[in-house]
Write a protein that holds these residues in place. Structure first.
Motif, PDB file in Angstrom:
ATOM      1  N   THR A   1     -77.114 -27.514 -86.349  1.00 45.64           N
ATOM      2  CA  THR A   1     -78.232 -26.517 -86.345  1.00 45.64           C
ATOM      3  C   THR A   1     -79.605 -27.095 -86.403  1.00 45.64           C
ATOM      4  O   THR A   1     -79.607 -28.388 -86.836  1.00 45.64           O
ATOM      5  CB  THR A   1     -78.081 -25.663 -87.669  1.00 45.64           C
ATOM      6  OG1 THR A   1     -78.111 -26.342 -88.835  1.00 45.64           O
ATOM      7  CG2 THR A   1     -76.895 -24.991 -87.685  1.00 45.64           C
ATOM      8  N   TRP A   2     -80.302 -26.477 -85.980  1.00 47.36           N
ATOM      9  CA  TRP A   2     -81.847 -26.938 -85.760  1.00 47.36           C
ATOM     10  C   TRP A   2     -82.725 -26.247 -86.795  1.00 47.36           C
ATOM     11  O   TRP A   2     -84.069 -26.407 -86.859  1.00 47.36           O
ATOM     12  CB  TRP A   2     -82.460 -26.465 -84.326  1.00 47.36           C
ATOM     13  CG  TRP A   2     -81.627 -27.328 -83.444  1.00 47.36           C
ATOM     14  CD1 TRP A   2     -81.519 -28.576 -82.988  1.00 47.36           C
ATOM     15  CD2 TRP A   2     -80.504 -26.895 -82.779  1.00 47.36           C
ATOM     16  NE1 TRP A   2     -80.772 -28.921 -82.102  1.00 47.36           N
ATOM     17  CE2 TRP A   2     -79.868 -27.967 -81.967  1.00 47.36           C
ATOM     18  CE3 TRP A   2     -79.784 -25.458 -82.766  1.00 47.36           C
ATOM     19  CZ2 TRP A   2     -78.637 -27.660 -81.171  1.00 47.36           C
ATOM     20  CZ3 TRP A   2     -78.699 -25.433 -81.781  1.00 47.36           C
ATOM     21  CH2 TRP A   2     -78.180 -26.499 -81.093  1.00 47.36           C
TER      22      TRP A   2
ATOM     23  N   THR B   1     -83.053 -23.457 -90.592  1.00 45.48           N
ATOM     24  CA  THR B   1     -82.459 -22.296 -91.383  1.00 45.48           C
ATOM     25  C   THR B   1     -83.619 -21.645 -91.954  1.00 45.48           C
ATOM     26  O   THR B   1     -84.728 -21.895 -91.983  1.00 45.48           O
ATOM     27  CB  THR B   1     -81.381 -23.080 -92.636  1.00 45.48           C
ATOM     28  OG1 THR B   1     -80.824 -22.020 -93.068  1.00 45.48           O
ATOM     29  CG2 THR B   1     -82.469 -23.917 -93.583  1.00 45.48           C
TER      30      THR B   1
ATOM     31  N   GLU C   1     -75.304 -13.351 -85.635  1.00 47.20           N
ATOM     32  CA  GLU C   1     -75.951 -14.448 -84.841  1.00 47.20           C
ATOM     33  C   GLU C   1     -76.035 -14.257 -83.345  1.00 47.20           C
ATOM     34  O   GLU C   1     -76.876 -14.674 -82.874  1.00 47.20           O
ATOM     35  CB  GLU C   1     -74.695 -15.649 -85.217  1.00 47.20           C
ATOM     36  CG  GLU C   1     -75.444 -16.957 -84.576  1.00 47.20           C
ATOM     37  CD  GLU C   1     -76.339 -17.799 -85.309  1.00 47.20           C
ATOM     38  OE1 GLU C   1     -76.686 -16.975 -86.268  1.00 47.20           O
ATOM     39  OE2 GLU C   1     -76.799 -18.607 -84.662  1.00 47.20           O
TER      40      GLU C   1
ATOM     41  N   THR D   1     -86.491 -21.807 -82.786  1.00 48.96           N
ATOM     42  CA  THR D   1     -86.064 -21.847 -84.387  1.00 48.96           C
ATOM     43  C   THR D   1     -87.013 -20.962 -84.956  1.00 48.96           C
ATOM     44  O   THR D   1     -86.254 -20.066 -85.772  1.00 48.96           O
ATOM     45  CB  THR D   1     -86.114 -23.240 -84.643  1.00 48.96           C
ATOM     46  OG1 THR D   1     -85.142 -24.219 -83.905  1.00 48.96           O
ATOM     47  CG2 THR D   1     -85.563 -23.171 -86.195  1.00 48.96           C
TER      48      THR D   1
END
Ligand SMILES: [Zn+2]
Length: 137
Positions: A61-62, A64, A120, A98
């Protein structure tokens, strides 16, 4: 006395270099965050953005986000360029993706709280519709 100045200069240089490298990125991300908060009508949220190493994120993942809907506060974390698979313009564009992705997460979280996969997919659909160019990752 010259050794003293050389040592002092060396110390200043060591202190200044990381600050010079990180500050423009941080300022850039904050500008993007404010811009997207405005576009998504989220100006009443008190959000910040931080750069984190990959160990702080889930695998592959990039970024959060952690937030509190009641107080409208939150922190968006984006992957450190040191751990990224991209650089230059693609890196900057992906970091922006992001930020948009996490902002949309915050907005849609109340709609499908018990279906993270549907959430998502929806987040990616909306993010893709918002950004003008494809997200590199
Ligand atoms: Zn997501």
């Amino acid at each position: 006395m010259r050794w003293y100045f050389a040592a002092l200069l060396g110390l200043l240089f060591c202190l200044a270099v990381p600050a010079v490298q990180l500050a423009p990125l941080q300022a850039h991300l904050e500008r993007q965050l404010r811009n997207w908060q405005k576009r998504l009508s989220m100006e009443d949220w008190n959000l910040s953005v931080q750069v984190v190493r990959k160990a702080a994120l889930e695998k592959d993942t990039w970024g959060t986000a952690e937030w509190d809907a009641d107080s409208r506060t939150g922190v968006i974390s984006v992957l450190d360029p040191m751990d990224y698979n991209l650089k230059g313009g693609e890196l900057k564009r992906d970091m922006e993706c992001t930020i948009v992705h996490e902002l949309v997460h915050i907005q849609v979280s109340s709609l499908a709280p018990d279906n993270p996969e549907a959430q998502e997919a929806l987040v990616n659909k909306i993010m893709g519709a918002l950004v003008t160019r494809p997200c590199p990752n």
